[in-house]
Design an enzyme around this catalytic site. Structure first.
Site: not given
Ligand code: NCD
Ligand code: ZN
Length: 364
Positions: A12, A14, A106, A187
């Protein structure tokens, strides 16, 4: 002490879109990461499976090509899930599964976190044809498990929060309606979620981030360290203890690494704070520190086994791909958190390890 480990998988993370992507991908490769599941909450979202990128959305095909061109082709695995929106159809799931491009979808609670405005309420999906098609074709459902649209006081208080409500009110209904659906509870942050996952069938697993294993709400609030702010927010000591217990249970197969590393170049604004902690460059070090904080002796055979399960083996087994045959090494030595560098100079997402000394470093 040096830990010689198989390269690990971040299930997981980004990577966003645009000019900073190569730096984000490189930060992952540099910390021994052999593969990633790159979340689809890009701008625009990854809302189709195939075809060229369009103004209103990437496809898994086009976003994967973008990431590969930015260096992600060096990964052994790259999974891009499909963002579930009101436009998602059962036909997209069936065709995506048949093409081999679709491996996961997702779920975002609408307006529940960064770039989640395209999500829809869980109640609109349970029992519907999209989840039925995913169940039939073995497509993994990645869930951001928080009840959406709660007011501030209901979002979190001492007795309950958006995640505990989701895991007590929504998840039992989801499992009852779709008993074969493969699910990753993303998470997780609470003992409620940890106990739910532990008691669920084997095809229900969970990712846990470094921040939720290391920190509590007290750490965030003491000094208002907003670089610890992500969603779901870090919780209380009982919750952290339950997460630590989950990852340090001998032989566990359900809990695995998913950093939720989320680069935000602007974190705090005058009227709020972007949600997401950046752990590019420092995630295995932070996970090792968390295991040690949880009482694990990483020099022992048992301790190393627990750490490898969580970091290197359980994730690939859950998603059905092989563990890495490549190796990387973590060396016990004080280190500063690496800052992200690009040819144009440092990029500024504040890393989670900012302000603390790491007790491990990646060794060449
Ligand atoms: C994530 C993001 O910034 O893309 N932010 C976070 O607080 N975890 C999005 C997510 O997974 O919730
Ligand atoms: Zn995330």
């Amino acid at each position: 002490m040096t830990l010689d480990l198989p390269k690990w998988f971040d299930l997981h993370t980004h990577f966003r879109q645009g000019p900073a992507v190569p730096a984000y991908v490189k930060a992952h490769l540099d910390m021994g990461c052999a593969g990633a599941l790159a979340m689809p909450n890009t701008q625009p979202p990854v809302s189709r499976v195939s075809g060229a990128a369009q103004a209103d959305g990437w496809s898994i095909e086009s976003y994967s090509a973008e990431l590969n061109a930015a260096g992600a082709d060096a990964f052994e695995q790259l999974i891009v899930p499909l963002y579930l929106t009101r436009q998602t159809t059962a036909a997209m799931i069936r065709e995506g599964a048949a093409s081999g491009r679709l491996r996961a979808c997702k779920y975002y609670p609408p307006h529940g976190t960064t770039n989640s405005e395209h999500g829809l309420p869980m109640d609109d999906l349970i029992g519907g044809e999209v989840f039925c098609a995913m169940e039939e074709h073995g497509i993994v459902l990645c869930i951001h498990g928080e009840q959406h649209a709660l007011s501030g006081p209901d979002y979190i208080d001492a007795a309950q929060n958006a995640e505990t409500r989701f895991y007590t009110e929504r998840m039992p209904r989801l499992l009852a309606a779709h008993p074969k659906l493969r699910i990753v509870c993303e998470h997780i942050t609470t003992w409620t979620a940890a106990e739910f996952v532990a008691a669920a069938p084997d095809h229900v697993g969970a990712t846990i981030t470094p921040q939720h294993l290391l920190y509590t709400l007290g750490h965030l609030i003491q000094g208002l360290k907003y670089h610890l702010y992500c969603l779901p927010i870090v919780k209380f000591q009982d919750d952290r203890a339950a997460l630590r217990n989950a990852v340090t249970t001998a032989g566990q197969t359900k809990f695995f690494a998913g950093t939720d590393s989320a680069p935000h170049t602007t974190k705090a604004t005058a009227c709020g704070c972007a949600a997401g902690c950046f752990t590019g460059g420092c995630a295995p070090q932070l996970y090792a520190m968390a295991f040690e904080d949880a009482g694990v002796d990483l020099a022992s055979t048992e301790g190393k086994d627990l750490f490898e399960r969580f970091l290197c083996f359980n994730g690939p087994a859950f998603y059905g791909f092989p563990a890495s045959k490549q190796r990387f090494r973590l060396e016990k030595a004080p280190a500063q958190t690496p800052l992200l560098e690009t040819p144009a100079g440092p990029v500024t997402p504040l890393p989670l390890g900012m302000g603390i000394e790491l007790s491990w470093r990646i060794s060449e």
